[in-house]
Design an enzyme around this catalytic site. Structure first.
Site, PDB file in Angstrom:
ATOM      1  N   SER A 167     -37.598  -3.713 -22.531  1.00  0.00           N
ATOM      2  CA  SER A 167     -38.683  -3.399 -23.474  1.00  0.00           C
ATOM      3  C   SER A 167     -39.917  -4.171 -23.017  1.00  0.00           C
ATOM      4  O   SER A 167     -39.807  -5.142 -22.249  1.00  0.00           O
ATOM      5  CB  SER A 167     -38.260  -3.883 -24.868  1.00  0.00           C
ATOM      6  OG  SER A 167     -39.356  -3.968 -25.741  1.00  0.00           O
ATOM      7  N   TYR A 180     -34.239 -10.128 -30.598  1.00  0.00           N
ATOM      8  CA  TYR A 180     -34.584  -8.974 -29.753  1.00  0.00           C
ATOM      9  C   TYR A 180     -35.347  -9.429 -28.506  1.00  0.00           C
ATOM     10  O   TYR A 180     -35.024  -9.043 -27.385  1.00  0.00           O
ATOM     11  CB  TYR A 180     -35.419  -7.996 -30.585  1.00  0.00           C
ATOM     12  CG  TYR A 180     -35.707  -6.674 -29.913  1.00  0.00           C
ATOM     13  CD1 TYR A 180     -34.776  -5.639 -29.967  1.00  0.00           C
ATOM     14  CD2 TYR A 180     -36.904  -6.450 -29.239  1.00  0.00           C
ATOM     15  CE1 TYR A 180     -35.032  -4.414 -29.364  1.00  0.00           C
ATOM     16  CE2 TYR A 180     -37.170  -5.229 -28.631  1.00  0.00           C
ATOM     17  CZ  TYR A 180     -36.230  -4.204 -28.708  1.00  0.00           C
ATOM     18  OH  TYR A 180     -36.489  -3.004 -28.107  1.00  0.00           O
TER      19      TYR A 180
END
Ligand code: NAD
Length: 285
Positions: A167, A180
């Site tokens: 990401s 995350y």
């Protein structure tokens, strides 16, 4: 000079094998495990690889009707075999069982796409320990375990492709996303180690780092903003994205899927250990 169609086809085929272009069924006879492929980006990747002739191993959560429809659609549209594993990747013992079942069908898996993921948003001093544990296990532990399980098979045939869906949060951080961001940064690091350990083989390991991708969760966030600020959907989308993507455009699922497929070509045999950003220049700032 105009070439007869049949001759033209031969040339196209020869070109695609020498350039590694993603045309035709260049993955015929290969197999790909795509984790988290019952929706969103993972499903897009599964369809794109299947379109190039690859057998598909789906994984993720979905009810039986949805799974059966996905399996039938992919196999009938692309003429490939499709299998499904409902394995919860937060549970290493389930993951091991899945690896054993896969190996009984495909002793060598040619492509692994580590895509499964979820998000939990909370300030770090309130972040639940169980969420931290599960998030790290699914986003980072499972990729480690799957690479460990399937890399030996790739080595026997001197071909393999590992694609880790990280990401923009594998490169930069945002508040309230400790697990995350930590997991996605870790996945970028894991990618580099695997690339170094396989550098002398035709095995590559890369991470793709998307910014905001147009998935149902993204659409939900835009709709909430539109309602809150009484905006049209397209206006709200631009406003939402302008905080992140200088391009003010979202990444499409098909963009990530086609990038993944491109990484499986021969043209990418020396592209390994990379972080490929697809974020409208977010992380270039
Ligand atoms: P999604 O929610 O549509 O899909 C997630 C998939 O993971 C689903 O198939 C789900 O069933 C599966 N999954 C979740 N927990 C699992 C578990 N414990 N075991 C097995 N499967 C599990 O999400 P998405 O937006 O398509 O995201 C896919 C990946 O892309 C994620 O790793 C995410 O972090 C990453 N990503 C997404 C975006 C975005 O904007 N959507 C941006 C950057 C990175």
């Amino acid at each position: 000079m105009r070439l007869p169609i049949a001759f033209g086809r031969i040339i196209t085929r020869a070109m695609s094998s020498s350039t590694g272009a993603t045309t035709e069924r260049f993955l015929q006879g290969r197999s790909a495990l795509i984790t988290g492929s019952t929706s969103g980006i993972g499903l897009g990747i599964a369809k794109s690889l299947a379109a190039r002739g690859c057998d598909i191993l789906l994984n993720g959560f979905a009810d039986e009707t949805v799974v059966n429809r996905l399996k039938n659609d992919i196999s009938s549209n692309h003429g490939v075999n499709v299998h499904f594993f409902s394995t919860d990747l937060a549970k290493p013992e389930e993951l091991n069982e899945m690896c054993n079942s896969i190996k009984s069908m495909y002793p060598v898996v040619d492509i692994i796409v580590n895509n499964a993921g979820f998000q939990h948003v909370s300030p770090i001093d309130e972040f639940p320990d169980e969420k931290w544990h599960d998030l790290l296990e699914v986003l980072l532990g499972a990729p480690f375990r799957l690479i460990k399980a399937f890399l030996p098979g790739m080595k026997t045939q001197n071909y393999g492709r590992v694609i880790n869906i990280s990401s923009a949060h594998g490169i930069i951080a945002s508040p309230n996303k400790s697990a995350y961001v930590a997991a996605k940064h870790g996945l970028v690091g894991l990618t580099k180690v695997v690339a170094l350990e396989t550098a002398e083989m035709n095995i590559t390991c890369n991470s793709i780092c998307p910014g905001y991708v147009e998935t149902p969760i993204f659409e939900f966030q835009v709709k909430s903003l539109a309602e809150k600020e009484s905006l049209e959907y397209t206006e709200a989308k631009k406003k939402f994205l302008s905080n992140f993507h200088p391009s003010k455009e979202a990444v499409r699922v098909t963009d990530v899927a086609e990038m993944t497929t491109f990484l499986c070509t021969d043209a990418c045999r020396n592209m390994t250990g990379s972080q490929i950003t697809m974020d409208g220049a977010w992380t270039a700032k």
